[in-house]
Design a protein around this motif. Structure first.
Motif, mmCIF file in Angstrom:
data_model
loop_
_atom_site.group_PDB
_atom_site.id
_atom_site.type_symbol
_atom_site.label_atom_id
_atom_site.label_comp_id
_atom_site.label_asym_id
_atom_site.label_seq_id
_atom_site.Cartn_x
_atom_site.Cartn_y
_atom_site.Cartn_z
ATOM 1 N N VAL A 1 0.933 -1.294 0.319
ATOM 2 C CA VAL A 1 0.183 -0.225 0.028
ATOM 3 C C VAL A 1 0.887 1.414 -0.046
ATOM 4 N N ARG A 2 1.667 1.420 0.438
ATOM 5 C CA ARG A 2 2.560 2.545 0.713
ATOM 6 C C ARG A 2 3.770 2.894 -0.531
ATOM 7 N N VAL A 3 3.903 1.824 -1.560
ATOM 8 C CA VAL A 3 5.160 1.703 -2.008
ATOM 9 C C VAL A 3 4.012 1.584 -3.496
ATOM 10 N N ASP A 4 2.446 1.278 -4.133
ATOM 11 C CA ASP A 4 2.151 0.877 -5.422
ATOM 12 C C ASP A 4 0.050 2.114 -4.771
ATOM 13 N N GLY A 5 0.094 1.601 -3.706
ATOM 14 C CA GLY A 5 -1.139 2.726 -3.496
ATOM 15 C C GLY A 5 -2.165 1.021 -3.131
ATOM 16 N N LEU A 6 -2.958 1.630 -3.353
ATOM 17 C CA LEU A 6 -5.021 0.760 -3.664
ATOM 18 C C LEU A 6 -5.108 1.114 -5.103
ATOM 19 N N PHE A 7 -5.131 0.182 -5.515
ATOM 20 C CA PHE A 7 -5.743 -0.461 -6.957
ATOM 21 C C PHE A 7 -6.702 -1.126 -7.311
ATOM 22 N N THR A 8 -7.286 -1.170 -8.619
ATOM 23 C CA THR A 8 -7.945 -3.048 -8.703
ATOM 24 C C THR A 8 -7.411 -3.717 -8.307
ATOM 25 N N ARG A 9 -6.435 -4.533 -8.710
ATOM 26 C CA ARG A 9 -5.930 -5.446 -8.738
ATOM 27 C C ARG A 9 -5.330 -5.696 -7.346
ATOM 28 N N GLY A 10 -5.614 -5.190 -6.471
ATOM 29 C CA GLY A 10 -4.010 -5.109 -5.139
ATOM 30 C C GLY A 10 -4.714 -6.458 -4.883
ATOM 31 N N VAL B 1 -8.905 0.939 -14.469
ATOM 32 C CA VAL B 1 -7.390 -0.026 -14.239
ATOM 33 C C VAL B 1 -7.153 1.484 -14.444
ATOM 34 N N GLY B 2 -5.387 1.377 -14.218
ATOM 35 C CA GLY B 2 -4.981 2.448 -14.287
ATOM 36 C C GLY B 2 -4.973 3.491 -13.355
ATOM 37 N N GLU B 3 -6.227 2.942 -12.372
ATOM 38 C CA GLU B 3 -6.164 4.545 -11.494
ATOM 39 C C GLU B 3 -5.858 3.721 -10.313
ATOM 40 N N ARG B 4 -4.861 5.004 -9.309
ATOM 41 C CA ARG B 4 -4.567 4.479 -7.712
ATOM 42 C C ARG B 4 -5.328 5.307 -6.743
ATOM 43 N N LEU B 5 -5.260 5.016 -5.753
ATOM 44 C CA LEU B 5 -5.315 6.209 -4.558
ATOM 45 C C LEU B 5 -4.110 6.032 -3.588
ATOM 46 N N VAL B 6 -3.828 6.962 -3.126
ATOM 47 C CA VAL B 6 -2.441 7.256 -2.474
ATOM 48 C C VAL B 6 -2.596 6.811 -1.443
ATOM 49 N N GLY B 7 -2.298 5.852 -1.274
ATOM 50 C CA GLY B 7 -2.270 4.484 0.312
ATOM 51 C C GLY B 7 -0.664 5.186 1.293
ATOM 52 N N ALA C 1 -3.233 22.951 -5.664
ATOM 53 C CA ALA C 1 -4.207 22.564 -6.815
ATOM 54 C C ALA C 1 -4.251 21.721 -8.171
ATOM 55 N N GLY C 2 -2.678 21.584 -7.922
ATOM 56 C CA GLY C 2 -1.928 21.059 -8.874
ATOM 57 C C GLY C 2 -1.471 19.614 -8.226
ATOM 58 N N LEU C 3 -2.074 19.333 -7.600
ATOM 59 C CA LEU C 3 -1.085 17.659 -5.786
ATOM 60 C C LEU C 3 -1.514 16.389 -7.822
ATOM 61 N N GLY C 4 -3.182 16.474 -8.142
ATOM 62 C CA GLY C 4 -3.580 15.805 -9.360
ATOM 63 C C GLY C 4 -2.147 15.769 -10.070
ATOM 64 N N ALA C 5 -1.947 16.506 -10.870
ATOM 65 C CA ALA C 5 -0.298 16.884 -11.210
ATOM 66 C C ALA C 5 0.548 16.385 -10.869
ATOM 67 N N LEU C 6 1.052 16.490 -9.906
ATOM 68 C CA LEU C 6 2.647 15.910 -9.334
ATOM 69 C C LEU C 6 2.272 14.727 -9.160
ATOM 70 N N LEU C 7 1.464 13.790 -8.621
ATOM 71 C CA LEU C 7 1.098 12.676 -7.834
ATOM 72 C C LEU C 7 0.982 11.444 -9.708
ATOM 73 N N GLY C 8 -0.006 12.249 -10.444
ATOM 74 C CA GLY C 8 -0.842 11.328 -11.099
ATOM 75 C C GLY C 8 0.186 11.299 -12.455
ATOM 76 N N GLU C 9 -0.777 11.000 -13.604
ATOM 77 C CA GLU C 9 0.279 10.889 -15.099
ATOM 78 C C GLU C 9 -0.559 11.917 -16.046
ATOM 79 N N VAL C 10 0.310 13.004 -16.326
ATOM 80 C CA VAL C 10 0.013 14.351 -17.206
ATOM 81 C C VAL C 10 0.974 14.739 -18.088
ATOM 82 N N THR C 11 0.952 14.736 -19.492
ATOM 83 C CA THR C 11 1.647 15.296 -20.306
ATOM 84 C C THR C 11 1.461 16.998 -20.522
#
Length: 161
Positions: A18-27, A66-72, A101-111
């Motif tokens: 959970v610390r490294v990969d977070g929470l995700f569909t196939r967790g 699929v591909g989305e994760r929650l910070v754990g 406001a930019g946390l999503g861009a910082l933690l997620g994948e954004v082009t």
């Protein structure tokens, strides 16, 4: 003692994931794979703990796309806030900044293209107004204002620290 050690290993493996990969569909499946390699017994207490830990991971990860994760981990969030504070320099001394406001861009994948489109679409004034409404005064601001209002002591002598 062996049962306790097995249970400790189960908890550590779950926390590591959970610390490294977070929470995700196939967790749950990933956790089962890790636990299978541990080779723990079928002791009733160990099985109950395993089921509860698995249910926790599943409850928060199962419904995610699929591909989305929650910070754990708060470590990830604290690191992200640290990056924001470094980027905002002296403006961060009051706590959270508009860069939150930019946390999503910082933690997620954004082009870069997505980032540019968002910057062009949302005026800076709208972001600043949102941040002022959302964050308001911080605990640090109140502490400096009311608890420790200045560098002087009550007798007018400088406070050495």
């Amino acid at each position: 003692m062996q049962t306790w050690s097995e249970q400790h290993d189960l908890v550590r493996a779950m926390l590591d994931q959970v610390r490294v990969d977070g929470l995700f569909t196939r967790g749950e499946a990933a956790l089962d794979d890790t636990w299978d390699r541990l080779g723990v017994s079928d002791h009733p207490t160990t099985a109950a703990l395993r089921n509860r830990l698995r249910a926790y991971v599943g409850r928060y990860g199962r419904g995610l796309p699929v591909g989305e994760r929650l910070v754990g981990s708060t470590d990830v969030l604290e690191s992200a806030f640290g990056v924001q504070k470094r980027l905002s320099r002296d403006q961060s001394q009051n706590g959270l900044t508009v860069l939150s406001a930019g946390l999503g861009a910082l933690l997620g994948e954004v082009t870069p293209e997505q980032m540019r489109a968002d910057i062009d679409r949302v005026p800076e004034k709208a972001v600043n107004n949102w941040a002022a409404r959302t964050f308001g005064k911080t605990v640090q601001w109140f502490r400096r204002r009311f608890v420790n209002p200045g560098p002087c002591t009550t007798n007018g002598e400088p406070n050495p620290g």
